[in-house]
Design an enzyme around this catalytic site. Structure first.
Site, mmCIF file in Angstrom:
data_model
loop_
_atom_site.group_PDB
_atom_site.id
_atom_site.type_symbol
_atom_site.label_atom_id
_atom_site.label_comp_id
_atom_site.label_asym_id
_atom_site.label_seq_id
_atom_site.Cartn_x
_atom_site.Cartn_y
_atom_site.Cartn_z
ATOM 1 N N GLY A 147 13.882 3.574 -3.639
ATOM 2 C CA GLY A 147 14.546 2.678 -3.530
ATOM 3 C C GLY A 147 14.105 1.417 -3.236
ATOM 4 C CB THR A 148 10.716 0.593 -2.826
ATOM 5 O OG1 THR A 148 10.078 1.807 -4.046
ATOM 6 C CG2 THR A 148 10.118 0.515 -1.560
ATOM 7 C CD GLU A 205 5.645 -0.029 5.895
ATOM 8 O OE1 GLU A 205 5.624 0.964 5.826
ATOM 9 O OE2 GLU A 205 4.369 -0.780 6.020
#
Lengths: 185, 732
Positions: free
Chosen positions: B469-470, B692
């Site tokens: 999904g990145t 992140e």
């Protein structure tokens, strides 16, 4: 030899195509679509009606297909994500999701898009919601209404802000809060 | 190719395709339901059977009896495999608990058996008819109770001491000494763990859902005690992972066991209610933070200790990581303590370490700023460092945290915040603003790719990189297009197949920079091959507009492959720039909340993230990573908690109704700003991770906003209304 489980015939129309199935009566509409008709676009996220990934339209109304047995749908018209559009010919909601990046991993996306299409219809049809100012009046086509009505469709990648923008575009609602990603010098 | 010196000018700098906010190349597939996830592949050698996994009904003990007689006779049942009849299995080197339990049980819902049948309904029904009884043993399920016996660690997790922390803290005129707690959390990715497995002779093939293809292949080989080259792993689309799919899990092992037993492909999707105790989670932490400051706001002492628990042989939540690098102070201490618990396996969840660490540290910083009567943005700016505080000779490769904070404050309207809490009111709502710094290290991983130039002028990239999904498909296509001077539509990307060169994989926000660097290396090689094929000097060619140019000569790129496909494969490896320079990413999170006077309901009204993460490869997909992480941060701050049953040792709320994550109505419009950066010391891409970073600090920004709104400081996440309702100010 063990007794075979009860089966039952059911006829559905799925994305305009007639489907005649003989199913174990325990088969959900979701599993009938995926494992028997081969339409894998509808997703199984929880199988318990908690996530919305399996949302399809039945006779134009959105439902969690995991919470419904297939044999209950004799004669029903089912629209899945595959019935809304194709990569070559996207439905306007699918195109808006691509443009606004209203998804990441893509797993909740078919359910989000089916829900989004239905939500705009529900607001137009005057179906009330929790966030409506006047429960007796017609709901407004606002992002607040859309966010409320979409809240049964979880997206763990967290694309909600972008989905709201995609829906607003399809609904023809201008939201001042629409921004593109910005790189600042 | 080895990246050993800072990057000079290179073809990526043209930024004709890289850096552009293009739509995802796989977007049309995902929005039309045409992208196949693990359970959905039809490219399998025979009609599949369906597996249903049985999880342990106790947290610790032994199976006393296992009776599958009735189940075996049920319609459609093909096989029932448990430890009693399975082949001996090894344990993956990255698994703490065995993926097939029995006779000993190591944690609740540890897989004990798989029932394989002709249909899903038959398999599920038969699984319910398997009768297992247990001898339950005493387990340790309460972190607070086990905290006194928690042990220090060695290596990277050993205690750190710089200067004289105890002395400096004791003599500091202004002190904060507080303890914070974060709960166990779950990844709750939308796609369940799922695998289709089959055997052809002694070779095992799987379609699975996994972030790290090469790890998965190695661990499957280790588990089934077979050579890795007999294992084929494919995972082209992954419905979210967040660290939960880094490792081999029970779905793949049980599908492979079932397939062996019934001689057919077996497909398994883990039932959602089994997932939360069967698989890994982010462990709870108890964190004590001590800060000492001068009266004018210079930190002199920073101490951060964190306690967490895991099964025997497991690891800690490294919640003190960022505290070693985020702020200047001459005297420092960090310490991790690990307790043994018999709860399910603890492991990585998005931004392990920093996510819970910053949830605590950035409240403590807010508390210190308040004690000093300083603005919390100014306080953070005053204590910025441009060097590694433990090794002052070691600079950051690039560090623009101050700009993130100041730029964000200006854009967010921070000056309208009342320094005194519980002062801003709108009708029934108490309004508050909060800020927190974001910090997460950049990590580079070895990454390889193969690129093919076909006679039609198209380029195909093959690498075992994953897209969870990145946006990997998209940024890899952009990289190859930029390097080869092609438009995006001339590039095809194939990912997630263990027959492709081994990439960085998806984890630790290393994926984007590392995997595109691998593609950069392979394309550099392909450029040389293309130039040679066209009789041009590789040192002086340019690739642009589908042409190769040298001096006044030019030729279509396709001509280079006229007499046959050109193939180049290369691996990006890393020198010691990561040791010479501290490579990190930075952010500032700003949040506005409204808290209802009467009910205590908290609504997040505005969110802004300003990020400094090197070159942004695709602002559209990078922004989505950040808004998604901000959403997860709101969950962590306000609602996410795996509730531990301390008597029976399991997470009680083990489904998506009980484990609450943010929904549409919880999340406002989110703003993201990326500072325009290039970090030449991290890679030829000059990029770092954002996936992140976007989560790091969000929870504390929400917590600080709730405090600013209410004047009630909650140090125990999630900040649910039961923890502050009684202390809310009186309505006016």
């Amino acid at each position: 030899m063990a007794q075979q489980p009860p089966t039952m015939a059911v006829s559905l129309e799925v994305n305009g195509e007639p489907q005649a199935l003989m199913l174990d009566t325990r088969t959900t509409l979701l599993d009938a679509l995926r494992d028997h008709i081969g339409l894998m676009g509808t997703k199984k996220g929880c199988d318990h009606g908690q996530c919305g990934a399996c949302t399809v339209l039945v006779n134009g109304i959105r439902i969690n297909s995991c919470l419904s047995l297939a044999v209950m749908h004799e004669g029903d018209a089912v629209t899945t994500i595959e019935g809304l559009g194709t990569p070559q010919e996207l439905h306007p909601m699918q195109a808006a999701f691509v443009k606004h990046d209203g998804f990441q991993c893509g797993y909740c996306t078919p359910g989000q898009i089916c829900s989004a299409v239905a939500v705009l219809d529900e607001i137009k049809a005057g179906i009330p919601s929790h966030v409506q100012g006047d429960i007796g009046g017609a709901p407004d086509m606002t992002v607040l209404e859309m966010r409320e009505r979409m809240s049964g469709n979880l997206c763990r990648c967290g694309a909600y802000s972008n989905i709201a923008e995609a829906m607003a575009e399809v609904a023809g609602v201008r939201i001042a809060e629409t921004h593109d990603a910005e790189v600042r010098v | 190719m080895k990246f050993e010196t800072p990057a000079g000018t290179n073809p990526i700098d043209a930024m004709k395709v890289i850096g552009q906010a293009v739509d995802r190349v796989d977007g049309k597939l995902k929005t039309t339901g045409q992208a196949p996830y693990a359970y959905e592949h039809s490219e399998i050698p025979a009609k599949p059977a369906f597996g249903y996994v049985i999880g342990a009904g106790i947290a610790k003990g032994r199976i006393a009896s296992f009776n599958a007689e009735e189940a075996r006779r049920m319609p459609g049942v093909l096989a029932i495999v448990s430890a009693k009849n399975a082949q001996p299995l090894g344990k993956g080197s990255m698994n703490t608990a065995k993926l097939l339990g029995g006779p000993n049980v190591d944690h609740y819902h540890q897989a004990l058996a798989v029932v394989v049948a002709e249909s899903f309904e038959q398999a599920r029904s038969a699984a319910n008819a398997v009768r297992i009884t247990y001898d339950r043993a005493q387990g340790r399920f309460d972190l607070v109770a086990q905290k006194p016996g928690a042990q220090p660690l060695t290596g990277n997790d050993a205690d750190t001491h710089t200067g004289d922390f105890e002395g400096a803290f004791a003599s500091a005129p202004v002190q904060v000494d507080q303890t914070y707690t974060t709960p166990d959390q779950n990844h709750a990715m939308m796609e369940p763990f799922a695998t289709i497995a089959w055997w052809e002779g002694d070779a095992l093939s799987v379609w699975t859902s996994n972030q790290m293809i090469a790890w998965n292949k190695r661990e499957l080989a280790k588990t089934f005690q077979m050579p890795p080259d007999k294992v084929h792993v494919r995972s082209p689309f992954i419905g979210g992972g967040f660290g939960g799919k880094l490792f081999l899990r029970a779905d793949a092992v049980m599908a492979a066991l079932g397939a062996k037993a019934c001689g057919r492909p077996v497909k398994i999707a883990m039932p959602r209610p089994l997932m939360l105790n069967n698989a890994t989670h982010r462990p709870a932490t108890i964190q004590r933070i001590r800060l000492g400051s001068t009266r004018d706001g210079k930190l002199t002492a920073i101490g951060h200790e964190s306690w967490s628990g895991d099964l025997p042989g497991g690891g800690p939540e490294t919640a003190t990581q960022q505290t070693r690098l985020l702020y200047a102070a001459a005297n420092r201490l960090t310490a991790l303590r690990l307790a043994e618990l018999d709860l399910p396996e603890a492991n990585a969840m998005r931004a392990p370490g920093e996510a819970p660490g910053l949830m605590a540290l950035e409240i403590a910083i807010d508390e210190m700023a308040e004690k000093l009567a300083m603005d919390p943005v100014k306080f953070r700016v005053l204590n910025d460092t441009q060097v590694d505080p433990e090794h002052p000779q070691r600079p950051f490769s690039q560090r623009n945290l101050v700009r993130c904070l100041e730029d964000g404050a200006a854009r967010f309207g921070w000056s309208r915040r009342s320094a005194r809490p519980a002062q801003m009111r709108e009708g029934r709502w108490l309004i508050g603003m909060g800020v927190a710094a974001g910090f997460r290290n950049n990590i580079n991983m070895t990454s390889a790719a193969r690129v093919r130039l076909a006679g039609d002028g198209t380029v195909t990239v093959e690498t075992d990189m994953t897209d969870i999904g990145t946006g990997s498909y998209t940024i890899i296509a952009q990289t190859a297009a930029e390097m080869m001077g092609l438009p995006l539509e001339k590039v095809r990307v194939k990912l997630g197949d263990s027959s492709f060169p081994v990439s960085a994989g998806s984890g630790g926000q290393w994926g984007a920079n590392s995997s595109t660097s691998g593609v950069y290396a392979a394309c550099a090689k392909l450029r040389d091959l293309a130039a040679q094929s066209l009789g041009m000097d590789p040192a002086s060619v340019q690739f642009a507009d589908g042409e190769v140019r040298a001096g006044n000569r030019s030729a279509p790129l396709a001509d280079a492959a006229k007499s046959g496909e050109l193939v180049a494969e290369e691996t990006m490896q890393w020198g010691d720039l990561g040791r010479k320079f501290q490579q990190s990413t930075f952010g500032a999170h700003f949040v506005e909340v409204a808290v209802d006077f009467y009910t205590g309901e908290t609504r997040v009204r505005r969110m802004l993230a300003v990020c400094a993460a090197g070159r942004i490869l695709n602002p559209k997909t990078a922004r989505s990573q950040v808004i998604g992480a901000m959403t997860m941060g709101v969950g962590g701050a306000l609602m996410e908690e795996l509730a531990v049953d301390k008597r029976f040792g399991f997470f009680v709320n083990h489904d998506l109704a009980g484990y609450e994550v943010p929904v549409h109505a919880d999340i406002p419009h989110q703003d993201v700003v990326f500072l325009d950066e290039e970090d030449d010391k991290v890679s030829p891409m000059k990029a770092k991770g954002v996936g992140e970073l976007g989560l790091c600090g969000v929870g504390a920004a929400v917590a600080n906003a709730v405090y600013n709104a209410t004047g009630v400081r909650v140090r125990d996440y999630p900040i649910t209304l039961d923890k502050y309702l009684a202390d809310l100010p009186e309505p006016v």
